[in-house]
Design a protein around this motif. Structure first.
Motif, short mmCIF file in Angstrom:
data_model
loop_
_atom_site.label_atom_id
_atom_site.label_comp_id
_atom_site.label_asym_id
_atom_site.label_seq_id
_atom_site.Cartn_x
_atom_site.Cartn_y
_atom_site.Cartn_z
N CYS A 173 0.84 -1.21 0.00
CA CYS A 173 0.00 0.00 0.00
C CYS A 173 0.87 1.25 0.00
N GLY A 174 1.66 1.42 -1.03
CA GLY A 174 2.48 2.62 -1.15
C GLY A 174 1.66 3.79 -1.68
N PRO A 175 2.28 4.97 -1.75
CA PRO A 175 1.56 6.18 -2.21
C PRO A 175 0.96 6.03 -3.60
N GLN A 176 1.53 5.18 -4.44
CA GLN A 176 1.04 5.06 -5.81
C GLN A 176 0.07 3.89 -5.99
N ASP A 177 -0.14 3.12 -4.94
CA ASP A 177 -1.03 1.96 -5.05
C ASP A 177 -2.49 2.39 -4.95
N PRO A 394 1.77 17.91 6.76
CA PRO A 394 1.48 16.63 6.10
C PRO A 394 0.92 15.64 7.12
N VAL A 395 0.21 14.64 6.63
CA VAL A 395 -0.44 13.67 7.51
C VAL A 395 0.54 13.01 8.48
N LYS A 396 1.74 12.69 8.01
CA LYS A 396 2.72 11.99 8.86
C LYS A 396 3.13 12.81 10.08
N ASP A 397 2.90 14.13 10.05
CA ASP A 397 3.32 15.00 11.15
C ASP A 397 2.15 15.47 12.01
N PHE A 406 -6.71 7.87 8.07
CA PHE A 406 -7.39 8.46 6.91
C PHE A 406 -7.56 7.41 5.82
N GLY A 407 -8.76 7.35 5.24
CA GLY A 407 -9.02 6.42 4.16
C GLY A 407 -8.87 7.04 2.79
N GLY A 408 -9.03 8.35 2.70
CA GLY A 408 -8.94 9.01 1.41
C GLY A 408 -9.49 10.42 1.49
N LEU A 409 -9.48 11.11 0.35
CA LEU A 409 -10.05 12.45 0.31
C LEU A 409 -10.64 12.70 -1.08
N VAL A 418 -4.86 8.71 0.65
CA VAL A 418 -4.04 9.57 1.51
C VAL A 418 -2.79 8.81 1.93
N SER A 419 -1.63 9.44 1.79
CA SER A 419 -0.37 8.86 2.27
C SER A 419 0.24 9.81 3.30
N GLY A 420 1.38 9.42 3.83
CA GLY A 420 2.02 10.24 4.86
C GLY A 420 2.37 11.63 4.37
N GLY A 421 2.65 11.76 3.07
CA GLY A 421 3.03 13.06 2.53
C GLY A 421 1.86 13.93 2.11
#
Length: 447
Positions: A173-177, A394-397, A406-409, A418-421
Motif C-alpha cells: 500500500c504505497g503512495p502510488q497503489d 502533512p499527515v505523517k506530522d 485516513f481512508g482518502g479524500l 491519503v499517504s504520509g506526505g
C-alpha cells in the motif's frame, strides 16, 4: 453538548453508550427502572425514571437547555409527542423514531419540522439500504459509498485465494497503489495497521479505494469466482423485508418465506407492484428450502425477529452452498458470536439508527457518519475548513489520535487516497476511520 434521550430500549441504550465516549452531558428518561439499570454503571450519564411525555419530568431533565432531544421509544406516537413538547420547552433540535414509512416522505417531514420535529428516523429503511448495498457485491461483507461513491470502503473476509496475505503492508500500500488497508478485524481485535503489519488468513480487512479499482481489489483478494447476486431468498416478511424488496435493483428477483399466512396475504398486497414470490412456510424447514431452490440461490437474507433463528438459518444456507448470507441480529450481545460462526453480513437496525442519530451531534463540517458494526468503528466524512489543523502539516506530522486513520479524500470532485506526505486543503472532504478514537480529538483536527 446537552443531550436528552427518552426510551431506554435497544436504540436509546446503544446511543447513550456511543455518546458517552465523548463525555457529553447525557440524560436518559424511561418509566422502567429495570431498563435504566441495564445501561450500566460504567457509563457516565444521568438516568431519570419518569414518563417521557411528562412536562414536569422534561423540565426537571433540563429540556430547555438541550442541544439535542432524542425520542426512541417503541411507540411512535410517544416519540412524536415527546419531541413536540421538548421543542416547545426550548430544545434546539429534536429527533423522533417512527414505525411508518409514510412519515419519511418529504412533504410530511416538512410538516413535522413545522411542529417541532427536526428529524425522523425509520430504522427499517436504514437497514434495508445496508442490506441492498451488501447484496450488490456478493464477495464483500460490507460496502460503504462515500461522497456519492467517489470513495469506497470494502470490508472483505480473506480466504486462501487471497494474493496479498503475509506480506508487510508497506510493500502493498504505497503512495502510488490504488488502495489502502484502513483496518483489520482479527478475532475480537481491531487493528489500525502500520507498514509492518500483515494480512492473515480469515482476517476481515477494510480497504479504501476509488470506484474504478473495485475490480482490482476483487482480483487480489481472490473473489473473482463469486457470482453476482441476481436471486435472493428472504426469510421473514416484516417491515425490513418490505423495504428491501422496494429498494432492490430491477435485475434481482426475490422470494419471501413467511410463516404467518395472514402476513403472506398482506405482503401480496403491499408488494403487488414488485412481484416477489411469497411462500407460506417455515424458513428453517430444510425440505422446503430445497424445494424452493436454495441450492441455486445466490443470497439468503434472514430477517425474522429472532436472532438465533436468523443465525441458524444462515448457517444452514451456507452449508447448502449459498455464498452470500445476511442475518438480522437485533441482540447486540449476539453479534460477536454470529461473526465467529462466519455467517456473512450482520445487520442490526438499532445500531444503524443510533449511528445515524449520532451524526446530528457532530460539528457542521461532518457530512456523514457510518457505523461499521463488525469493527465497532465509525467512518466519518469531514469537510476540511480553512486553517484547520489538518491543513497545516502533512499527515505523517499530525500526531493522529490512537485508533484513527485516513481512508482518502475528495478534492474538486476527484477522489484520491491519503499517504504520509498528503496535506489537506480547505474544501477537501476527508474520509476518517475511527475505532477506539475519541471523536472529540478527531474533530479537533478539523477546526
Amino acid at each position: 453538548m446537552k443531550i436528552i434521550i427518552t426510551g431506554a430500549y435497544a436504540i436509546g441504550t446503544h446511543l447513550a453508550r456511543l455518546l458517552a465516549r465523548n463525555h457529553e452531558d447525557i440524560t436518559v428518561i424511561d418509566e422502567d427502572e429495570e431498563r435504566l439499570a441495564r445501561i450500566g454503571n460504567d457509563v457516565d450519564l444521568l438516568t431519570m425514571q419518569a414518563y417521557p411525555t411528562s412536562v414536569k419530568a422534561l423540565r426537571e431533565a433540563g429540556t430547555a437547555d438541550a442541544d439535542l432531544f432524542i425520542a426512541v421509544a417503541p411507540d411512535q406516537s410517544t416519540n412524536i409527542n415527546c419531541c413536540i413538547l421538548a421543542k416547545a420547552l426550548g430544545a434546539k433540535k429534536t429527533v423522533a423514531k417512527v414505525d411508518s414509512v409514510e412519515y419519511t416522505e418529504q412533504e410530511i417531514e416538512d410538516f413535522f419540522e413545522q411542529i417541532g420535529i427536526s428529524s425522523i428516523i425509520y430504522p427499517e429503511m436504514l437497514a434495508a439500504r445496508d442490506i441492498i448495498s451488501g447484496l450488490k457485491m456478493s464477495w464483500v461483507r460490507q460496502r460503504l459509498d462515500l461522497h456519492d461513491g467517489a470513495l469506497v470502503m470494502l470490508g472483505i473476509k480473506l480466504r486462501e485465494t487471497c494474493e496479498i496475505l503475509n506480506q508487510p503492508l508497506r510493500e502493498l500500500c504505497g503512495p502510488q497503489d490504488p488502495y489502502h488497508v484502513v483496518a483489520i478485524k482479527r478475532g475480537d481485535e481491531v487493528i489500525i495497521p502500520g507498514g509492518n503489519d500483515e494480512l492473515k488468513l480469515y482476517d476481515q480487512a477494510y480497504f479504501s479505494t476509488t470506484r474504478q479499482y473495485i475490480p482490482y481489489i476483487r482480483k487480489i483478494v481472490g473473489k473473482e469466482k463469486y457470482a453476482d447476486v441476481k436471486n435472493v431468498m428472504i426469510m421473514g416478511g416484516g417491515k425490513t423485508a418490505v423495504r428491501v424488496i422496494k429498494t432492490m435493483p430491477e435485475y434481482m428477483s426475490a422470494k419471501i418465506i413467511e410463516i404467518n399466512l395472514n402476513r403472506c396475504e398482506e405482503l401480496n398486497n403491499l408488494l403487488v407492484d414488485y412481484n416477489p414470490l411469497i411462500i407460506n412456510g417455515d424458513g428453517r424447514d430444510i425440505p422446503l428450502l430445497i424445494e424452493e431452490g436454495i441450492k441455486r440461490t445466490q443470497a439468503f437474507v434472514a430477517l425474522t425477529g429472532n436472532a438465533e433463528t436468523n443465525i441458524l438459518a444462515c448457517l444452514t444456507a451456507k452449508r447448502m452452498g449459498v455464498r452470500k448470507t445476511v442475518a438480522m441480529v437485533e441482540n447486540v450481545d449476539y453479534v460477536s458470536m454470529a461473526e465467529s460462526l462466519d455467517i456473512g453480513t450482520i445487520v442490526n437496525k438499532k445500531a444503524i439508527a443510533a449511528s445515524h442519530i449520532y451524526q446530528m451531534m457532530l460539528d457542521t463540517n461532518v457530512l456523514n457518519v457510518h457505523y461499521v458494526m463488525s469493527a465497532n468503528a465509525d467512518v466519518v466524512e469531514f469537510i476540511v475548513k480553512e486553517n484547520s489543523k489538518v491543513t497545516r502539516k502533512p499527515v505523517k506530522d499530525l500526531s493522529l489520535p490512537k485508533g484513527m486513520t485516513f481512508g482518502g479524500l475528495v478534492r474538486n470532485g476527484e477522489a484520491m487516497l491519503v499517504s504520509g506526505g498528503t496535506q489537506f486543503m480547505a474544501g477537501d472532504t476527508a474520509m476518517v476511520f475511527c475505532s477506539d478514537a475519541n471523536m472529540k480529538k478527531v474533530e479537533s483536527l478539523f477546526v
